[in-house]
Enzyme design. Structure first.
Site, PDB file in Angstrom:
ATOM      1  CB  CYS A  32      -2.157  26.693 -24.653  1.00 53.71           C
ATOM      2  SG  CYS A  32      -2.394  24.943 -24.984  1.00 53.71           S
ATOM      3  CB  CYS A  35       0.010  25.134 -27.095  1.00 52.31           C
ATOM      4  SG  CYS A  35      -1.788  25.066 -27.201  1.00 52.31           S
TER       5      CYS A  35
END
Length: 110
Positions: A32, A35
């Site tokens: 991600c 993230c």
């Protein structure tokens, strides 16, 4: 050593639900991009809030039971726990200021 702590199904209760300090839990994954952008910000907050609050990270690929338990549908998702109760949630990349002010709001006496 990283200021954030890795949390999994085995230590979630001890590190988060039974913590004497408020805990910000970051649900994230290695793949991600957003993230990864949030990671250094959370490390900073963990260092600055040391002794006042904890910042924990849950890798959803390795801890799908926890992600399911808290209904995580999108990452990054931050959950704010106080006294074992989830008080607030933010989804997506949010600014350091937003995270700190959300943390302050859960720290404030009700």
């Amino acid at each position: 050593m990283k200021p954030t702590i890795e949390v999994n199904e085995a230590n979630f209760e001890a590190e988060v639900l039974k913590s004497s300090q408020p805990v910000v839990v970051d649900f994230w994954a290695e793949w991600c991009g957003p993230c990864k952008m949030l990671g250094p910000v959370l490390d900073e907050i963990a260092s600055e809030q040391s002794g006042r609050a904890k910042v924990a990270k849950v890798n959803i690929d390795q801890n799908s039971v926890l992600a399911e338990r808290f209904g995580i549908r999108s990452i990054p998702t931050l959950l704010y726990f106080v006294g074992g109760e989830m008080r607030k949630q933010t989804v997506g990349v949010v600014s350091k200021k937003t995270i700190v002010s959300t943390l302050e709001s859960v720290l404030a006496p009700a």
